[in-house]
Scaffold this motif. Structure first.
Motif, PDB file in Angstrom:
ATOM      1  N   ASP A  29       0.832  -1.208   0.000  1.00  0.00           N
ATOM      2  CA  ASP A  29       0.000   0.000   0.000  1.00  0.00           C
ATOM      3  C   ASP A  29       0.866   1.257   0.000  1.00  0.00           C
ATOM      4  N   ASP A  30       1.922   1.243   0.799  1.00  0.00           N
ATOM      5  CA  ASP A  30       2.815   2.393   0.870  1.00  0.00           C
ATOM      6  C   ASP A  30       3.500   2.624  -0.476  1.00  0.00           C
ATOM      7  N   ARG A  31       3.917   1.561  -1.115  1.00  0.00           N
ATOM      8  CA  ARG A  31       4.554   1.680  -2.432  1.00  0.00           C
ATOM      9  C   ARG A  31       3.567   2.225  -3.467  1.00  0.00           C
ATOM     10  N   ASP A  32       2.337   1.750  -3.431  1.00  0.00           N
ATOM     11  CA  ASP A  32       1.332   2.262  -4.367  1.00  0.00           C
ATOM     12  C   ASP A  32       1.094   3.754  -4.155  1.00  0.00           C
ATOM     13  N   ARG A  33       1.003   4.166  -2.902  1.00  0.00           N
ATOM     14  CA  ARG A  33       0.776   5.586  -2.594  1.00  0.00           C
ATOM     15  C   ARG A  33       1.930   6.437  -3.095  1.00  0.00           C
ATOM     16  N   ILE A  34       3.138   6.005  -2.810  1.00  0.00           N
ATOM     17  CA  ILE A  34       4.313   6.759  -3.246  1.00  0.00           C
ATOM     18  C   ILE A  34       4.377   6.812  -4.770  1.00  0.00           C
ATOM     19  N   ALA A  35       4.095   5.704  -5.411  1.00  0.00           N
ATOM     20  CA  ALA A  35       4.133   5.671  -6.882  1.00  0.00           C
ATOM     21  C   ALA A  35       3.101   6.619  -7.481  1.00  0.00           C
ATOM     22  N   ARG A  36       1.885   6.628  -6.944  1.00  0.00           N
ATOM     23  CA  ARG A  36       0.850   7.542  -7.459  1.00  0.00           C
ATOM     24  C   ARG A  36       1.242   8.987  -7.247  1.00  0.00           C
ATOM     25  N   ASP A  37       1.724   9.282  -6.053  1.00  0.00           N
ATOM     26  CA  ASP A  37       2.122  10.649  -5.728  1.00  0.00           C
ATOM     27  C   ASP A  37       3.281  11.091  -6.612  1.00  0.00           C
ATOM     28  N   LEU A  38       4.258  10.224  -6.758  1.00  0.00           N
ATOM     29  CA  LEU A  38       5.420  10.537  -7.583  1.00  0.00           C
ATOM     30  C   LEU A  38       5.011  10.739  -9.032  1.00  0.00           C
ATOM     31  N   HIS A  39       4.182   9.865  -9.538  1.00  0.00           N
ATOM     32  CA  HIS A  39       3.738   9.972 -10.928  1.00  0.00           C
ATOM     33  C   HIS A  39       3.055  11.304 -11.181  1.00  0.00           C
ATOM     34  N   ASP A  40       2.148  11.684 -10.311  1.00  0.00           N
ATOM     35  CA  ASP A  40       1.420  12.945 -10.486  1.00  0.00           C
ATOM     36  C   ASP A  40       2.367  14.143 -10.470  1.00  0.00           C
ATOM     37  N   ARG A  41       3.234  14.198  -9.494  1.00  0.00           N
ATOM     38  CA  ARG A  41       4.148  15.339  -9.374  1.00  0.00           C
ATOM     39  C   ARG A  41       5.124  15.400 -10.536  1.00  0.00           C
ATOM     40  N   VAL A  42       5.686  14.260 -10.909  1.00  0.00           N
ATOM     41  CA  VAL A  42       6.675  14.244 -11.983  1.00  0.00           C
ATOM     42  C   VAL A  42       6.041  14.672 -13.301  1.00  0.00           C
ATOM     43  N   ILE A  43       4.893  14.129 -13.616  1.00  0.00           N
ATOM     44  CA  ILE A  43       4.221  14.482 -14.867  1.00  0.00           C
ATOM     45  C   ILE A  43       3.895  15.971 -14.891  1.00  0.00           C
ATOM     46  N   GLN A  44       3.382  16.500 -13.807  1.00  0.00           N
ATOM     47  CA  GLN A  44       3.046  17.930 -13.761  1.00  0.00           C
ATOM     48  C   GLN A  44       4.287  18.801 -13.929  1.00  0.00           C
ATOM     49  N   ARG A  45       5.363  18.450 -13.258  1.00  0.00           N
ATOM     50  CA  ARG A  45       6.580  19.265 -13.347  1.00  0.00           C
ATOM     51  C   ARG A  45       7.206  19.200 -14.739  1.00  0.00           C
ATOM     52  N   ILE A  46       7.255  18.008 -15.305  1.00  0.00           N
ATOM     53  CA  ILE A  46       7.849  17.887 -16.641  1.00  0.00           C
ATOM     54  C   ILE A  46       7.005  18.637 -17.668  1.00  0.00           C
ATOM     55  N   PHE A  47       5.695  18.546 -17.533  1.00  0.00           N
ATOM     56  CA  PHE A  47       4.818  19.294 -18.428  1.00  0.00           C
ATOM     57  C   PHE A  47       5.067  20.800 -18.286  1.00  0.00           C
ATOM     58  N   ALA A  48       5.200  21.266 -17.044  1.00  0.00           N
ATOM     59  CA  ALA A  48       5.455  22.695 -16.800  1.00  0.00           C
ATOM     60  C   ALA A  48       6.801  23.123 -17.389  1.00  0.00           C
ATOM     61  N   VAL A  49       7.819  22.280 -17.251  1.00  0.00           N
ATOM     62  CA  VAL A  49       9.127  22.601 -17.828  1.00  0.00           C
ATOM     63  C   VAL A  49       9.017  22.680 -19.348  1.00  0.00           C
ATOM     64  N   GLY A  50       8.285  21.750 -19.928  1.00  0.00           N
ATOM     65  CA  GLY A  50       8.086  21.777 -21.368  1.00  0.00           C
ATOM     66  C   GLY A  50       7.406  23.059 -21.830  1.00  0.00           C
ATOM     67  N   MET A  51       6.399  23.486 -21.078  1.00  0.00           N
ATOM     68  CA  MET A  51       5.703  24.730 -21.426  1.00  0.00           C
ATOM     69  C   MET A  51       6.648  25.934 -21.298  1.00  0.00           C
ATOM     70  N   THR A  52       7.462  25.923 -20.247  1.00  0.00           N
ATOM     71  CA  THR A  52       8.424  27.008 -20.050  1.00  0.00           C
ATOM     72  C   THR A  52       9.404  27.078 -21.219  1.00  0.00           C
ATOM     73  N   LEU A  53       9.930  25.927 -21.621  1.00  0.00           N
ATOM     74  CA  LEU A  53      10.890  25.904 -22.724  1.00  0.00           C
ATOM     75  C   LEU A  53      10.224  26.249 -24.058  1.00  0.00           C
ATOM     76  N   GLU A  54       9.007  25.792 -24.228  1.00  0.00           N
ATOM     77  CA  GLU A  54       8.274  26.128 -25.454  1.00  0.00           C
ATOM     78  C   GLU A  54       8.061  27.638 -25.552  1.00  0.00           C
TER      79      GLU A  54
END
Length: 118
Positions: A29-54
């Protein structure tokens, strides 16, 4: 008397097995929670970086372009740090449940269930 001792031993063994199952489920359960949280944050940040560079590609002056590129680098560094922290948390939770001297590989789930959970 012997029956009572056998019954008590059987109950103790079953309690140990149940406790082990609860610990394993807690780690999963702890691994699933961390994976979901990490996935959400990483995707949002990478998308934001892409928008900044664009957006930087549309700028005509060098100074604002460099500022955006430096911000993108800082944001990616932060994201990498968060990924490393999440991986460390996964490893720590495994070691906490299975013992400090134990490797971080999962236990033999077949001992607890008839199948290996996915």
């Amino acid at each position: 008397m012997a029956e009572a001792l056998a019954l008590a031993a059987g109950i103790a063994i079953e309690n140990t097995r149940l406790h082990d199952r609860v610990r394993i489920l807690s780690v999963l359960d702890d691994r699933d929670r961390i994976a979901r949280d990490l996935h959400d944050r990483v995707i949002q940040r990478i998308f934001a970086v892409g928008m900044t560079l664009e957006g930087a590609t549309r700028l005509e002056e060098l100074a604002p372009v460099l500022e955006r590129v430096n911000k993108a680098i800082d944001d990616l560094d932060t994201t990498i740090t968060e990924i490393r922290t999440a991986i460390f948390e996964l490893d720590s939770s495994t070691r906490r449940v299975y013992g400090m001297g134990c490797s971080s590989s999962p236990p033999n789930f077949r001992r607890f269930w008839a199948y290996v959970p996915t």
